[in-house]
Design a protein around this motif. Sequence first.
Motif, short mmCIF file in Angstrom:
data_model
loop_
_atom_site.label_atom_id
_atom_site.label_comp_id
_atom_site.label_asym_id
_atom_site.label_seq_id
_atom_site.Cartn_x
_atom_site.Cartn_y
_atom_site.Cartn_z
N LEU A 20 0.83 -1.20 0.00
CA LEU A 20 0.00 0.00 0.00
C LEU A 20 0.87 1.26 0.00
CD1 LEU A 20 -2.91 1.01 0.08
CD2 LEU A 20 -2.73 1.04 2.58
N ASN A 21 1.93 1.25 0.78
CA ASN A 21 2.83 2.41 0.81
C ASN A 21 3.52 2.61 -0.53
OD1 ASN A 21 2.18 3.07 3.43
ND2 ASN A 21 3.88 1.93 4.31
N LEU A 22 3.94 1.53 -1.16
CA LEU A 22 4.56 1.65 -2.49
C LEU A 22 3.55 2.14 -3.52
CD1 LEU A 22 6.82 -1.53 -2.60
CD2 LEU A 22 7.53 0.86 -2.35
N PHE A 23 2.30 1.69 -3.40
CA PHE A 23 1.25 2.17 -4.29
C PHE A 23 1.05 3.68 -4.14
CE2 PHE A 23 -3.29 3.24 -4.71
CZ PHE A 23 -3.44 3.02 -6.08
N PHE A 24 1.00 4.16 -2.90
CA PHE A 24 0.83 5.60 -2.69
C PHE A 24 2.04 6.38 -3.19
CE2 PHE A 24 -2.33 4.68 0.85
CZ PHE A 24 -3.42 5.03 0.07
N ALA A 25 3.24 5.83 -3.03
CA ALA A 25 4.43 6.50 -3.55
C ALA A 25 4.36 6.60 -5.07
CB ALA A 25 5.68 5.74 -3.12
N ALA A 26 3.90 5.55 -5.72
CA ALA A 26 3.75 5.58 -7.18
C ALA A 26 2.70 6.60 -7.60
CB ALA A 26 3.39 4.19 -7.70
N ILE A 27 1.60 6.68 -6.86
CA ILE A 27 0.56 7.65 -7.17
C ILE A 27 1.11 9.07 -7.03
CG2 ILE A 27 -1.63 8.62 -6.35
CD1 ILE A 27 -1.99 6.10 -7.97
N PHE A 28 1.85 9.35 -5.96
CA PHE A 28 2.45 10.68 -5.79
C PHE A 28 3.41 10.98 -6.93
CE2 PHE A 28 1.30 10.66 -1.17
CZ PHE A 28 0.60 11.86 -1.19
N PHE A 29 4.17 9.99 -7.37
CA PHE A 29 5.10 10.20 -8.48
C PHE A 29 4.33 10.56 -9.75
CE2 PHE A 29 7.26 8.38 -12.19
CZ PHE A 29 8.42 9.17 -12.19
N PHE A 30 3.29 9.80 -10.07
CA PHE A 30 2.53 10.07 -11.28
C PHE A 30 1.79 11.41 -11.21
CE2 PHE A 30 2.68 5.34 -11.91
CZ PHE A 30 3.58 5.40 -12.95
N ILE A 31 1.30 11.78 -10.04
CA ILE A 31 0.68 13.09 -9.88
C ILE A 31 1.71 14.18 -10.13
CG2 ILE A 31 -0.30 14.68 -8.18
CD1 ILE A 31 -1.76 12.29 -6.96
N GLY A 32 2.90 13.99 -9.59
CA GLY A 32 3.98 14.97 -9.82
C GLY A 32 4.34 15.10 -11.28
N MET A 33 4.41 13.98 -11.98
CA MET A 33 4.73 14.03 -13.41
C MET A 33 3.62 14.73 -14.20
SD MET A 33 7.71 12.83 -13.56
CE MET A 33 7.93 12.67 -15.31
N ALA A 34 2.37 14.48 -13.84
CA ALA A 34 1.25 15.13 -14.52
C ALA A 34 1.26 16.64 -14.25
CB ALA A 34 -0.07 14.52 -14.08
N GLY B 84 1.75 17.71 0.91
CA GLY B 84 0.89 16.53 0.90
C GLY B 84 1.70 15.26 1.12
N CYS B 85 2.83 15.15 0.44
CA CYS B 85 3.71 13.99 0.62
C CYS B 85 4.26 13.94 2.04
CB CYS B 85 4.86 14.04 -0.38
SG CYS B 85 4.39 13.75 -2.07
N ALA B 86 4.67 15.09 2.56
CA ALA B 86 5.24 15.14 3.90
C ALA B 86 4.19 14.73 4.94
CB ALA B 86 5.78 16.53 4.21
N GLY B 87 2.95 15.16 4.75
CA GLY B 87 1.88 14.77 5.67
C GLY B 87 1.62 13.28 5.63
N PHE B 88 1.66 12.71 4.44
CA PHE B 88 1.47 11.27 4.30
C PHE B 88 2.59 10.50 4.99
CE2 PHE B 88 2.30 7.38 1.83
CZ PHE B 88 1.12 6.71 2.10
N ILE B 89 3.82 10.95 4.83
CA ILE B 89 4.97 10.30 5.46
C ILE B 89 4.91 10.45 6.97
CG2 ILE B 89 7.49 10.41 5.70
CD1 ILE B 89 7.54 11.13 2.67
N ALA B 90 4.55 11.65 7.44
CA ALA B 90 4.44 11.88 8.89
C ALA B 90 3.36 10.98 9.49
CB ALA B 90 4.12 13.34 9.17
N LYS B 91 2.24 10.84 8.79
CA LYS B 91 1.17 9.95 9.27
C LYS B 91 1.66 8.52 9.40
CE LYS B 91 -2.66 7.48 7.50
NZ LYS B 91 -1.95 6.29 7.20
N GLY B 92 2.43 8.07 8.41
CA GLY B 92 2.96 6.71 8.46
C GLY B 92 3.92 6.51 9.61
#
Length: 73
Positions: free
Chosen positions: A14-28, A53-61
């Motif tokens: 799940l964490n890798l999936f979210f990292a991939a989503i953040f990457f694709f959002i960044g590229m878009a 947004g990424c920092a909040g997600f990492i802090a939550k984890g």
Amino acid sequence: MLHQYMEQLETLGLNLFFAAIFFFIGMAIRDVLKQGNVPKFGRNIVWLVLFLGCAGFIAKGIIQMTWETSGIG
């Protein structure tokens, strides 16, 4: 042995999936900003919001992981 680590594997996936989503959002976002000729200040604000947004997600984890290891959650 796999059944012992199933929850950890699901969390990692799940964490890798979210990292991939953040990457694709960044590229878009990068593509849209490049094609839209957005001024530098606007680009910086967009990237700041994405970073927060990424920092909040990492802090939550991290908080969730520390709470679960200490027995709180």
